[in-house]
Write a protein that holds these residues in place. Sequence first.
Motif, mmCIF file in Angstrom:
data_model
loop_
_atom_site.group_PDB
_atom_site.id
_atom_site.type_symbol
_atom_site.label_atom_id
_atom_site.label_comp_id
_atom_site.label_asym_id
_atom_site.label_seq_id
_atom_site.Cartn_x
_atom_site.Cartn_y
_atom_site.Cartn_z
ATOM 1 N N ASN A 63 114.918 -61.383 38.757
ATOM 2 C CA ASN A 63 115.695 -60.816 40.624
ATOM 3 C C ASN A 63 113.859 -61.209 41.607
ATOM 4 O OD1 ASN A 63 118.162 -59.294 40.874
ATOM 5 N ND2 ASN A 63 116.772 -57.892 39.765
ATOM 6 N N VAL A 64 113.531 -62.059 40.981
ATOM 7 C CA VAL A 64 112.159 -62.380 42.185
ATOM 8 C C VAL A 64 112.743 -62.981 43.520
ATOM 9 C CG1 VAL A 64 110.602 -64.117 41.893
ATOM 10 C CG2 VAL A 64 110.551 -62.120 40.426
ATOM 11 N N PRO A 65 113.736 -64.036 42.568
ATOM 12 C CA PRO A 65 114.390 -65.362 44.578
ATOM 13 C C PRO A 65 114.959 -63.789 45.085
ATOM 14 C CG PRO A 65 114.774 -65.971 42.386
ATOM 15 C CD PRO A 65 114.296 -64.704 41.811
ATOM 16 N N VAL A 66 115.520 -63.277 45.173
ATOM 17 C CA VAL A 66 116.213 -61.888 46.008
ATOM 18 C C VAL A 66 115.458 -60.931 46.618
ATOM 19 C CG1 VAL A 66 117.783 -63.191 45.184
ATOM 20 C CG2 VAL A 66 117.486 -61.583 43.821
ATOM 21 N N ALA A 67 114.147 -60.328 45.302
ATOM 22 C CA ALA A 67 113.642 -59.352 45.724
ATOM 23 C C ALA A 67 113.328 -58.853 46.868
ATOM 24 C CB ALA A 67 112.761 -59.032 44.964
ATOM 25 N N SER A 68 112.779 -59.649 48.513
ATOM 26 C CA SER A 68 112.385 -59.288 49.241
ATOM 27 C C SER A 68 113.548 -59.531 50.483
ATOM 28 C CB SER A 68 111.902 -60.169 49.643
ATOM 29 O OG SER A 68 112.293 -61.890 50.111
ATOM 30 N N LYS A 69 114.779 -59.835 49.513
ATOM 31 C CA LYS A 69 116.276 -59.521 50.728
ATOM 32 C C LYS A 69 117.114 -58.353 50.133
ATOM 33 C CE LYS A 69 116.853 -64.693 51.244
ATOM 34 N NZ LYS A 69 117.633 -65.184 50.070
ATOM 35 N N ILE A 70 116.514 -58.070 48.881
ATOM 36 C CA ILE A 70 117.645 -56.724 48.444
ATOM 37 C C ILE A 70 116.571 -55.685 48.467
ATOM 38 C CG2 ILE A 70 118.282 -55.398 46.562
ATOM 39 C CD1 ILE A 70 119.223 -58.509 45.485
ATOM 40 N N TRP A 71 114.970 -55.672 48.247
ATOM 41 C CA TRP A 71 114.000 -54.269 48.254
ATOM 42 C C TRP A 71 113.214 -54.307 49.595
ATOM 43 C CZ3 TRP A 71 115.237 -57.144 43.729
ATOM 44 C CH2 TRP A 71 116.604 -55.751 42.755
ATOM 45 N N GLY A 72 112.876 -55.478 49.705
ATOM 46 C CA GLY A 72 111.811 -55.669 50.630
ATOM 47 C C GLY A 72 112.166 -55.987 52.253
ATOM 48 N N PRO A 73 111.819 -55.951 53.139
ATOM 49 C CA PRO A 73 111.735 -56.537 54.660
ATOM 50 C C PRO A 73 113.640 -56.523 55.277
ATOM 51 C CG PRO A 73 110.075 -57.053 54.183
ATOM 52 C CD PRO A 73 110.535 -57.450 52.869
ATOM 53 N N SER A 75 115.837 -55.361 53.512
ATOM 54 C CA SER A 75 116.616 -54.828 53.313
ATOM 55 C C SER A 75 116.975 -53.650 54.431
ATOM 56 C CB SER A 75 116.809 -53.768 52.256
ATOM 57 O OG SER A 75 115.390 -53.114 51.755
ATOM 58 N N GLU A 76 116.500 -53.830 55.575
ATOM 59 C CA GLU A 76 115.862 -52.704 56.306
ATOM 60 C C GLU A 76 117.147 -52.367 56.993
ATOM 61 O OE1 GLU A 76 113.699 -51.184 59.528
ATOM 62 O OE2 GLU A 76 113.449 -52.054 57.668
ATOM 63 N N TYR A 77 118.518 -53.125 57.545
ATOM 64 C CA TYR A 77 119.709 -52.742 57.363
ATOM 65 C C TYR A 77 120.633 -51.441 56.688
ATOM 66 C CZ TYR A 77 121.652 -54.720 52.923
ATOM 67 O OH TYR A 77 121.621 -55.333 51.785
ATOM 68 N N TYR A 81 120.697 -45.482 55.344
ATOM 69 C CA TYR A 81 120.940 -44.586 54.353
ATOM 70 C C TYR A 81 119.430 -44.099 53.672
ATOM 71 C CZ TYR A 81 122.771 -44.793 49.391
ATOM 72 O OH TYR A 81 123.254 -44.066 48.324
ATOM 73 N N ARG A 82 118.639 -44.587 53.561
ATOM 74 C CA ARG A 82 117.279 -44.591 53.269
ATOM 75 C C ARG A 82 117.471 -42.902 53.873
ATOM 76 N NH1 ARG A 82 115.992 -50.267 52.591
ATOM 77 N NH2 ARG A 82 114.991 -49.505 54.497
ATOM 78 N N SER A 83 117.373 -42.623 54.945
ATOM 79 C CA SER A 83 117.012 -41.049 55.981
ATOM 80 C C SER A 83 117.351 -40.381 55.273
ATOM 81 C CB SER A 83 117.213 -41.548 57.170
ATOM 82 O OG SER A 83 118.338 -41.876 57.434
ATOM 83 N N VAL A 84 117.903 -40.552 54.401
ATOM 84 C CA VAL A 84 119.170 -38.983 53.956
ATOM 85 C C VAL A 84 119.005 -38.768 52.504
ATOM 86 C CG1 VAL A 84 121.080 -39.147 56.008
ATOM 87 C CG2 VAL A 84 121.580 -40.436 53.789
ATOM 88 N N LEU A 85 118.231 -40.015 51.677
ATOM 89 C CA LEU A 85 117.576 -40.082 50.380
ATOM 90 C C LEU A 85 116.710 -38.852 50.164
ATOM 91 C CD1 LEU A 85 118.691 -43.287 49.287
ATOM 92 C CD2 LEU A 85 119.944 -41.418 48.679
ATOM 93 N N GLY A 86 115.770 -38.799 50.729
ATOM 94 C CA GLY A 86 114.643 -37.590 50.539
ATOM 95 C C GLY A 86 113.894 -38.284 49.741
ATOM 96 N N TYR A 87 113.504 -39.363 49.712
ATOM 97 C CA TYR A 87 112.630 -39.724 49.224
ATOM 98 C C TYR A 87 111.116 -39.303 49.472
ATOM 99 C CZ TYR A 87 115.381 -42.393 45.644
ATOM 100 O OH TYR A 87 116.077 -42.700 44.711
ATOM 101 N N LYS A 88 110.150 -38.878 48.895
ATOM 102 C CA LYS A 88 108.926 -38.510 49.610
ATOM 103 C C LYS A 88 107.872 -39.441 49.030
ATOM 104 C CE LYS A 88 111.096 -34.949 51.574
ATOM 105 N NZ LYS A 88 111.389 -35.151 53.370
ATOM 106 N N TRP A 89 106.302 -39.422 49.662
ATOM 107 C CA TRP A 89 105.908 -40.570 49.582
ATOM 108 C C TRP A 89 105.070 -39.486 48.028
ATOM 109 C CZ3 TRP A 89 100.641 -40.200 48.232
ATOM 110 C CH2 TRP A 89 99.708 -41.424 47.760
#
Length: 357
Positions: A63-73, A75-77, A81-89
């Motif tokens: 997934n290196v070629p698409v990593a920044s689009k899927i998990w990096g900057p 994926s800002e859209y 959704y991420r704000s309600v997942l509850g992941y903490k630092w």
Amino acid sequence: MELNQETVNAPSIRNWMVKNRDFGSKFLAALYSWFTENRHAAYGLAVMRMASGLFILGWLVVNVPVASKIWGPGSEYLEPYRSVLGYKWPLDILRDAGLGFFVFWYVVAVVLAIAFVIGWKTRFVTPLFFIFYTAINAQNTPVSDGGNYFIRIMLIYLIFADLSKHWSVDSWMRKRAAKSKKEFEVVTVLHNLALCLVVAQLCMVYLEAGLYKVQGSLWQNGTAMYYPVNSEAYGVFPWLSDLITANSWVVALITYVTVVAQIAFPFMLFHKISRRIALIVILGMHIGIAVVMGLPFFSGIMASADAVLVSSGTWLTIQGWLATQWREKFLRRNPSEGTSEPEDEFTDRPEKASSTA
């Protein structure tokens, strides 16, 4: 007198309790001994470490070629959704990260995956690997499959297990330095507890999946496997899908065997023969899912966890066979020359080649 004698010998709960009045103390003693004396399934956990690490490493590299689009900057859209997942630092550390920091994080995750596979400094690498890998997944959970979720849970348990006792750089370095590893009782208890949690998680996943399936009408009438095998989303080899679904009896057999194997899996672990049958059937199911449905990561991660249920004796037999094949094909040795024991630096002799929990 004969009547009284028959009454005394008659099977009853009271008579059983009288004969086994010390059952509780013996059970607790055996339980304490099991948790404190040996680190069980050390070979199976080593295989799980190597196999799961290789699959995660492959997942990261592919997934290196698409990593920044899927998990990096890119994926800002997904931020709402991420704000309600509850992941903490620190698991949400990539939410506002730029491209440079994301690339750095991704490269470190790949390096940690390699260190995890080869078993280098696993006590420190495993928790770091969990954080770096999970932080990447947390950026875009909708694209994850069951394998991603499962291995994230397993990595938490593996933090407390001794993953480098066998077949690792750590064990190899100890042998080279002629150092014996001091095993503390509390660490042994944590190792065996982690093993129990891994096995319990496996049983829960299979049992829950089987019980969920059996409620569906398609699984009840034996046609459920026809649809995913023939779907465009999962059918990797159309000719193979057509071959499997050409006969309704084959479809029904695969459907029912899948359900029965998953529901019966936890109960088949209590005897070594039924455990072997369960592991073979489950392995066949995972191979089918990987090849026919095109889900090698999910199947590989699940199968790697099943490795802890294979006895140490079996893994040593496989090691000996592989070492023999290596010597015969690559070292040009005579097959009759000492093929009973592998002679490489990674050869380990277990204290007790017994099966797991």
